[in-house]
Write a protein that holds these residues in place. Structure first.
Motif, mmCIF file in Angstrom:
data_model
loop_
_atom_site.group_PDB
_atom_site.id
_atom_site.type_symbol
_atom_site.label_atom_id
_atom_site.label_comp_id
_atom_site.label_asym_id
_atom_site.label_seq_id
_atom_site.Cartn_x
_atom_site.Cartn_y
_atom_site.Cartn_z
ATOM 1 N N ILE A 42 0.839 -1.197 0.000
ATOM 2 C CA ILE A 42 0.000 0.000 0.000
ATOM 3 C C ILE A 42 0.877 1.250 0.000
ATOM 4 O O ILE A 42 0.647 2.193 -0.757
ATOM 5 C CB ILE A 42 -0.949 -0.021 1.208
ATOM 6 N N ALA A 43 1.916 1.214 0.825
ATOM 7 C CA ALA A 43 2.831 2.360 0.870
ATOM 8 C C ALA A 43 3.481 2.569 -0.494
ATOM 9 O O ALA A 43 3.614 3.703 -0.970
ATOM 10 C CB ALA A 43 3.899 2.129 1.939
ATOM 11 N N LEU A 44 3.845 1.461 -1.129
ATOM 12 C CA LEU A 44 4.452 1.534 -2.458
ATOM 13 C C LEU A 44 3.473 2.159 -3.449
ATOM 14 O O LEU A 44 3.849 2.998 -4.278
ATOM 15 C CB LEU A 44 4.813 0.114 -2.893
ATOM 16 N N GLY A 45 2.188 1.744 -3.342
ATOM 17 C CA GLY A 45 1.157 2.320 -4.207
ATOM 18 C C GLY A 45 1.059 3.822 -4.025
ATOM 19 O O GLY A 45 0.961 4.581 -4.994
ATOM 20 N N TRP A 46 1.121 4.248 -2.776
ATOM 21 C CA TRP A 46 1.098 5.696 -2.502
ATOM 22 C C TRP A 46 2.284 6.394 -3.138
ATOM 23 O O TRP A 46 2.153 7.451 -3.741
ATOM 24 C CB TRP A 46 1.121 5.942 -0.989
ATOM 25 N N GLY A 47 3.454 5.780 -2.973
ATOM 26 C CA GLY A 47 4.658 6.376 -3.542
ATOM 27 C C GLY A 47 4.531 6.516 -5.052
ATOM 28 O O GLY A 47 4.801 7.582 -5.618
ATOM 29 N N MET A 48 4.073 5.439 -5.701
ATOM 30 C CA MET A 48 3.947 5.477 -7.162
ATOM 31 C C MET A 48 2.919 6.511 -7.592
ATOM 32 O O MET A 48 3.132 7.251 -8.557
ATOM 33 C CB MET A 48 3.565 4.096 -7.694
ATOM 34 N N ALA A 49 1.787 6.558 -6.869
ATOM 35 C CA ALA A 49 0.753 7.525 -7.236
ATOM 36 C C ALA A 49 1.278 8.946 -7.075
ATOM 37 O O ALA A 49 1.016 9.812 -7.906
ATOM 38 C CB ALA A 49 -0.487 7.308 -6.383
ATOM 39 N N ALA A 50 2.033 9.177 -6.006
ATOM 40 C CA ALA A 50 2.581 10.514 -5.796
ATOM 41 C C ALA A 50 3.561 10.860 -6.913
ATOM 42 O O ALA A 50 3.587 11.985 -7.419
ATOM 43 C CB ALA A 50 3.285 10.587 -4.441
ATOM 44 N N ALA A 51 4.373 9.869 -7.333
ATOM 45 C CA ALA A 51 5.350 10.110 -8.391
ATOM 46 C C ALA A 51 4.645 10.403 -9.716
ATOM 47 O O ALA A 51 5.003 11.350 -10.433
ATOM 48 C CB ALA A 51 6.270 8.894 -8.531
ATOM 49 N N ILE A 52 3.617 9.616 -10.032
ATOM 50 C CA ILE A 52 2.876 9.858 -11.278
ATOM 51 C C ILE A 52 2.173 11.209 -11.215
ATOM 52 O O ILE A 52 2.147 11.968 -12.186
ATOM 53 C CB ILE A 52 1.865 8.725 -11.537
ATOM 54 N N GLY A 53 1.628 11.506 -10.041
ATOM 55 C CA GLY A 53 0.991 12.816 -9.853
ATOM 56 C C GLY A 53 1.985 13.937 -10.103
ATOM 57 O O GLY A 53 1.650 14.953 -10.724
ATOM 58 N N ALA A 54 3.223 13.740 -9.641
ATOM 59 C CA ALA A 54 4.239 14.770 -9.842
ATOM 60 C C ALA A 54 4.495 14.985 -11.329
ATOM 61 O O ALA A 54 4.583 16.114 -11.807
ATOM 62 C CB ALA A 54 5.538 14.363 -9.137
ATOM 63 N N VAL A 55 4.585 13.874 -12.062
ATOM 64 C CA VAL A 55 4.776 13.985 -13.508
ATOM 65 C C VAL A 55 3.601 14.753 -14.120
ATOM 66 O O VAL A 55 3.793 15.697 -14.904
ATOM 67 C CB VAL A 55 4.896 12.584 -14.157
ATOM 68 N N ALA A 56 2.393 14.365 -13.731
ATOM 69 C CA ALA A 56 1.218 15.045 -14.256
ATOM 70 C C ALA A 56 1.274 16.537 -13.950
ATOM 71 O O ALA A 56 1.044 17.372 -14.822
ATOM 72 C CB ALA A 56 -0.051 14.426 -13.666
ATOM 73 N N GLY A 57 1.600 16.868 -12.711
ATOM 74 C CA GLY A 57 1.661 18.271 -12.314
ATOM 75 C C GLY A 57 2.658 19.059 -13.145
ATOM 76 O O GLY A 57 2.377 20.148 -13.631
ATOM 77 N N MET A 58 3.840 18.473 -13.341
ATOM 78 C CA MET A 58 4.882 19.191 -14.085
ATOM 79 C C MET A 58 4.508 19.347 -15.552
ATOM 80 O O MET A 58 4.926 20.298 -16.208
ATOM 81 C CB MET A 58 6.223 18.456 -13.943
ATOM 82 N N LEU A 59 3.737 18.396 -16.085
ATOM 83 C CA LEU A 59 3.321 18.505 -17.485
ATOM 84 C C LEU A 59 2.165 19.484 -17.648
ATOM 85 O O LEU A 59 2.034 20.153 -18.669
ATOM 86 C CB LEU A 59 2.898 17.128 -18.013
ATOM 87 N N VAL A 60 1.321 19.559 -16.622
ATOM 88 C CA VAL A 60 0.140 20.415 -16.697
ATOM 89 C C VAL A 60 0.515 21.875 -16.461
ATOM 90 O O VAL A 60 -0.027 22.785 -17.079
ATOM 91 C CB VAL A 60 -0.894 19.946 -15.650
#
Lengths: 292, 345, 237
Positions: free
Chosen positions: A187-205
């Protein structure tokens, strides 16, 4: 006809933003079985970190990689510190925790970096692509990165041990522990991955919508819409759903008088409700199979 | 902390026990309830005469939020449907009252039942498609409703009625029958009467056949259907009823604040109501009052810590509360009571 | 002689509700031991307590090693495979992925592949359905999958919780035959909880009789099978 095509292309361009966010939404939904209402704000905070690094003179791609890494760790830490201790609390208490997290992130970002609107650089430049005014180089780059991310995720979940373990932990946590999967770390790993993908999304947006503490609020809703449209369990569906929402939004804005222009967001939301009612699993989601 | 985790585990293993624990945190002992009731009643009557008028206004708002949260609780706590969209019903109630008073010059008293009926209709209609949605999907659909509401209220074709972005300003009513009360005091008592009435109705409803059917659907929809309960009708009706309560709260809010505008009814209000519900205790009627207190006062308290970081402090207080009492005030009282009982026995 | 599993003074509770009140029993390596008793006697809870799924106190020695404070995941890694009640199927994963998950605690790729073939040889139906989503299997097939998943750990000890539950008598027979050959050929020790006492006693070497969280009788399976008074009093056949 030409107008229609123009609007579809413009919709695909905006849709790339939603697709990216929708992917992050699906990611965390798969990992923890919840919609993370603080996801937009986590992405916003990550983007501010990137902005800060770039302002300090760090080259773009280094800042990009650092931000993804920091966000990953941040996601894991948030899960360990805040959500793990209350893993047994009722779902609604978790929703409240998301809300608390959201206000903390927004407020802290506003405090550190203030609420003024900031520009964020694009690695692809903002020149029109192939001289066409419909889609810019940045938007094309954004689509490219989203697709790469999607393919990488597909391979991770499909063909790696950890990917399988994460799926198992989400599918049947009790049983997963009984085969030796460390569910709470998954679950913690899932959070980490989601946060990382979110970061990519944020930087692209950010180059498109500009950087400020509330930048993701509206976008997250579109992201949810895209995710739901595609089916919350299907990363590929979410990306396609994001593009569809972008197209529908643009077409509605152009071709439906008055309401289309003023109620773009509302229309996106009507799509959500309509899809949910007609096809609860989304367009590509797997219906839950269960024997009673 | 360890005790709490233990409770949650018990709750997970024995849902029936958990429901009883939360819906009746004081147990079935009536004397405590009556004693608390009497003290509260006296305090409620005395309050507007011994405090400043701004505080009276604040307490009035607490009552109004409590009604709105009760509405949400009927839906979520007793029927098992989520909503992140109750600001929409609050807004419809508020605008109904404002438009009736502004355009039709109807007395504020009569706007409440009209707001209740209008919101019931809206809730029922929204509840019909919601029948096919569960859990997180319903949360999402209602969240969408809530995000759309301010935009719809600003819509230019409706501007003649809604006043667009400007909203509508309404007059504060005077106390009737020449009662020796100022406007704030009178509105407080008016709200208090409505609150008591609505809570009493909700209490009786939940004890009735209908209430048991609502809860049966929450606990086991398949079993309730096989007992002959028409799940669809009950769920849609509960949605209507819940919207109706929240709409009446909205109408009261409009009268007390003397102003309605689209940006008072954003998703933030929906979230505040949900937070109030969880803090008070899902499925416990009096929890709504604790929720109302939280919704009104905690943002102010957070602001006193730090102006710039008030949002962060609000979040931290909220997290702290969830750590301290994951099942809200209701769960907290239930836990204290069990501790006392264990010492006695 | 060394015991595979030794339980001394085992207590367990669900929150406030105490279920086991000081249980003692042991399992010989290579044997099949069965726990018998009425509903609510604490059989399932005993299995859960052994692998850390409920709060427990008391001694649990696996090959002489104390495991009463270990997490479920770590106990599994010591070679204890649990076939839980309700079968614990990963409904959204394929049959083959379910089996791969059973080997999650192992690293030897070659061994895992050969054990996969072994499982398929015991349960050919699973091989036929290996690419299907496990949620679509019938109850009996899911039970086979659960046993197969447990085998993928190459366990020292298998905990079997009511493997006959909800199965047709024919299929139950079949599965119990497979247990017998697994015990003989693969030397897997088993702790079996079963409602069907006569079936369990046929398979088991040793039996313990539980009543409200305590052992009230124990002995060789044959002896219990032949003791009419015990059968009448506790087993109802």
């Amino acid at each position: 006809m030409e107008l229609l095509i123009q609007q579809v292309v413009a919709g695909i361009a905006t849709g790339a933003i939603y697709a990216c966010v929708a992917l992050a939404v699906v990611m965390i939904y798969t990992a923890i079985g919840h919609l993370n209402f603080a996801q937009g704000e986590m992405a916003m905070f990550s983007t501010f970190i990137a902005w800060q690094l770039i302002t300090w003179g760090v080259p773009y791609w280094v800042a990009f990689a650092l931000t993804v890494a920091i966000s990953f760790v941040g996601g894991v830490v948030i899960e360990r510190l805040i959500f793990h201790p209350l893993a047994n609390a009722p779902i609604l208490s978790h929703v409240v925790l998301f809300i608390a997290l959201l206000t903390i992130l927004t407020s802290t970002a506003g405090f550190i970096w203030d609420f003024s609107i900031k520009t964020f650089p694009s690695p692809f430049g903002s020149a029109p692509l192939f001289g066409s005014s419909l889609i810019s180089a940045h938007q094309a780059g954004m689509m490219g990165i989203t697709l790469v991310l999607l393919i990488a995720l597909f391979f991770f979940f499909r063909f790696t041990r950890v990917g399988l373990a994460m799926r198992a932990a989400a599918d049947n946590p009790v049983s997963a522990r009984l085969v030796g999967v460390r569910v709470s770390w998954m679950i913690a790993l899932g959070w980490g991955m989601a946060a990382a993908i979110g970061a990519v999304a944020g930087m692209l947006v950010a180059p498109v919508v500009f950087l400020e503490p509330n930048m993701m609020l509206g976008i997250l809703v579109y992201g949810f819409a895209g995710a739901v449209l595609g089916g919350l369990t299907s990363p590929g569906g979410a990306v396609l759903g994001g593009f569809l929402v972008g197209i529908i939004e643009n077409l509605a804005g152009t071709f439906i008088p008055v309401i289309g222009g003023e109620l773009k967001l509302t229309i996106a939301l009507c799509i959500i409700v309509l899809v949910l009612v007609l096809k609860p699993g989304g367009l590509f989601g797997r219906a839950t199979v269960q024997r009673v | 902390m360890s005790v709490q985790t233990e409770n949650l585990e018990t709750a997970a293993e024995h849902p029936a026990l958990a429901a009883d624990m939360v819906t009746k945190p004081f147990g079935r002992d009536r004397t405590i309830g009556i004693a608390i009731g009497v003290i509260l009643f006296v305090a409620a009557i005395a309050l507007p005469f011994v405090t400043k008028s701004f505080f009276v206004f604040q307490v009035t708002m607490v009552l109004i939020y409590a009604i709105a949260i009760l509405g949400l609780n009927l839906l979520t706590g007793f029927n098992g449907q989520f909503s992140l969209g109750h600001a929409a019903f609050y807004a419809i109630g508020a605008y109904t009252a404002a438009i009736l008073m502004d355009k039709a010059e109807i007395s504020y008293v009569w706007t409440l039942p009209v707001a209740g009926i209008v919101c019931f209709a809206f809730g029922f209609v929204f509840g019909l498609p919601a029948l096919r949605l569960e859990g997180i999907y319903l949360a999402l659909a209602t969240f969408a409703l809530s995000v759309a509401t301010p935009q719809i209220l600003k819509l230019s074709p409706l501007e003649h009625w809604t006043g667009g972005v400007q909203g509508i300003v309404i007059m504060k009513p005077d106390a009737p029958f020449g009662l020796p009360l100022n406007q704030d005091q009178w509105l407080y008592f008016f709200t208090l009467i409505v609150t008591v009435l609505l809570f009493w109705l909700a209490h009786n409803l939940l004890k009735s056949r209908t209430g048991r059917a609502m809860m049966a659907i929450r606990d086991n929809p398949i079993a309730s259907r096989s007992m002959g309960i028409n799940n669809s009708i009950y769920k849609a009706l509960t949605f209507g009823l819940s919207a109706s309560y929240t709409g009446i709260a909205g109408a009261l809010g409009a009268i007390v604040v003397q102003f309605v505008a689209p940006d008072s009814f954003t998703v933030i209000l929906s979230i505040a109501l949900l937070v109030g519900l969880v803090v008070g205790g899902v499925g416990w009627i009096p929890g709504a009052f604790f929720g109302g207190l939280f919704v009104l006062f905690v943002p102010n308290i957070a602001e006193q810590f730090s102006k710039g970081l008030s949002g962060a402090f609000y979040g931290i207080i909220l997290m702290g509360l969830m750590f301290l009492m994951p099942a809200g005030v209701a769960g907290f009282i239930a836990m204290l009571r069990r501790k006392v009982l264990r010492h006695e026995g | 002689m060394n015991k595979l599993l030794e339980i001394k003074g085992l207590h367990a509770a669900y929150g406030q509700t105490r279920v086991l009140h000081g249980l003692d029993f042991e399992i010989e390596p290579g044997s099949v031991t069965t726990l018998l008793g009425a509903n609510g006697a604490g059989k399932t809870t005993t299995l859960r307590a052994i692998c850390g799924m409920v709060k427990r106190t008391g001694d649990i020695l696996l090959n002489g090693q104390q495991i009463n404070r270990n997490q479920t995941e770590d106990i599994v890694r010591l070679g204890v495979a649990h076939v839980p009640d309700g079968r614990g199927t990963f409904l959204r994963q394929t049959v083959e992925e379910n089996l791969q998950l059973g080997a999650m605690a192992r690293r030897d790729k070659a061994g895992i592949a050969s054990d996969m073939e072994l499982v398929y040889s015991y349960f050919p139906i699973l091989k036929k359905r290996r690419t299907q989503i496990a949620g679509l299997l019938s109850g009996g097939e899911q039970q086979m999958l659960a046993v197969g998943r447990a085998l993928m750990l190459r366990p020292k000890l298998m905990l079997l919780d009511e493997p006959s539950f909800g199965l047709a008598p024919m299929i139950t027979r079949e599965i119990f035959e497979i247990f017998r050959s697994l015990n003989r050929n693969e030397k897997v020790s088993m702790l079996l909880v079963e409602q069907n006492a006569s079936l369990a006693l046929e398979l088991a070497d040793h039996a313990y009789l539980l009543e409200t969280g305590r052992v009230v009788f124990s002995g060789r399976a044959e002896a219990i099978r032949e003791d009419e008074s015990i059968r009448r009093a506790y087993l109802g056949y």
